[in-house]
Design an enzyme around this catalytic site. Sequence first.
Site, PDB file in Angstrom:
ATOM      1  N   TYR A 180      32.680  81.184  22.697  1.00  0.00           N
ATOM      2  CA  TYR A 180      33.356  80.019  22.129  1.00  0.00           C
ATOM      3  C   TYR A 180      33.800  80.321  20.695  1.00  0.00           C
ATOM      4  O   TYR A 180      33.605  81.424  20.194  1.00  0.00           O
ATOM      5  CB  TYR A 180      32.465  78.787  22.259  1.00  0.00           C
ATOM      6  CG  TYR A 180      32.237  78.449  23.722  1.00  0.00           C
ATOM      7  CD1 TYR A 180      33.250  77.872  24.481  1.00  0.00           C
ATOM      8  CD2 TYR A 180      31.047  78.775  24.362  1.00  0.00           C
ATOM      9  CE1 TYR A 180      33.077  77.611  25.835  1.00  0.00           C
ATOM     10  CE2 TYR A 180      30.862  78.513  25.716  1.00  0.00           C
ATOM     11  CZ  TYR A 180      31.880  77.929  26.449  1.00  0.00           C
ATOM     12  OH  TYR A 180      31.710  77.689  27.786  1.00  0.00           O
ATOM     13  N   GLY A 314      16.385  78.167  31.224  1.00  0.00           N
ATOM     14  CA  GLY A 314      17.484  77.388  31.761  1.00  0.00           C
ATOM     15  C   GLY A 314      17.250  76.934  33.182  1.00  0.00           C
ATOM     16  O   GLY A 314      16.881  75.793  33.436  1.00  0.00           O
TER      17      GLY A 314
END
Length: 360
Positions: A180, A314
């Site tokens: 990003y 996660g």
Amino acid sequence: MAALFSPLTIGDLALPSRIVMAPMTRHRASYGKIPGELSALYYAQRASAALIISESTEIDPFSAIDVPTRPGLTNDDQEAGWRLVANTVHKAGGRIFVQLSHMGRTAHPSQLCGGRQPVAPSALAAAGTVYTAKGAEPYASPRALELDEIPTIVAGFAAASARAKSAGFDGIEIHGANGYLVDQFLRDGSNIRTDSYGGSVKNRARILLEIIEAIEAHWPLNRIGVRLSPTNPYQGMSDSDPASHFAQIAGLLDPLGLAYLHVVEPLVQPEGYPVTAAAIRLAFTGPLILAGGFKRAHAEQALAKGRADLIAFGQAFIANPDLPMRWRQNTTLNSADKSTYYTQGAKGYTDYPSLELVQG
């Protein structure tokens, strides 16, 4: 050294264990990029984590509002949605940081208001395809940000952090990983600028340091974390010398007194990829979170050897809302249904059974 269930204080925030819930995009935001009651339930179910780091949350006001989508934090409605999430997590006894991000070149024009051209440090397109309303499409060529536009990006992070404070979050994580915008500035494979935001490591890290300084107007430094992924090739990312470069970036962050540095590095690196976490550990003396496919045994080993202070998990948290309890009791874990990771509704999101429910 530390054990998985030993407490830790980061800044002035007391954590009951070293088990962090990693940020995970789940695409459950409603129209308007607003998290709702379902998201509040999802996070509250996982409040036994030492710390929850929210899914990637947009600071770009030009990010379109179609669904399914990631949430944002740029207007009153989005802030109200996150206030519900934060309040619900706190009522369940948890702690939650919001991860703030800007997609940069990984946004498709169809995901931006008015079909705008994506922006990036340099006019280099990401590799591969991006999932849009029409299916998989090639990444678009971005426009290189002008020097006078960068302060607006920095201000966007600061404005979102102010809303996060109002919404009741416990802190901020700046998303400088996984391809990003901040990561695009940090790595020399995506940043070929020749001005004050390109070239040297210090120049490439300038925007990250400016974002931290801007957020400091709303949050103490010990409630601000940063996430990095020095070797993640996702979305065509690369760097010519990640071990050295990211150790230098960690060194720039070290004196600030941040809440933590969060480093994504797979336990098993692809052949030819350097290991960077050890060099970062030497350069950054504050709390270090490692993430990258850790199982319980791997986490215990990393903590025992002093390689990290916390471990982020996660997939294990997706399927096991009460993961810490399951590990305390040495019980089996639920398996995650990957087909529901990015779908809509409760299935595969809030319907995984807790140990308490299973045991009756």
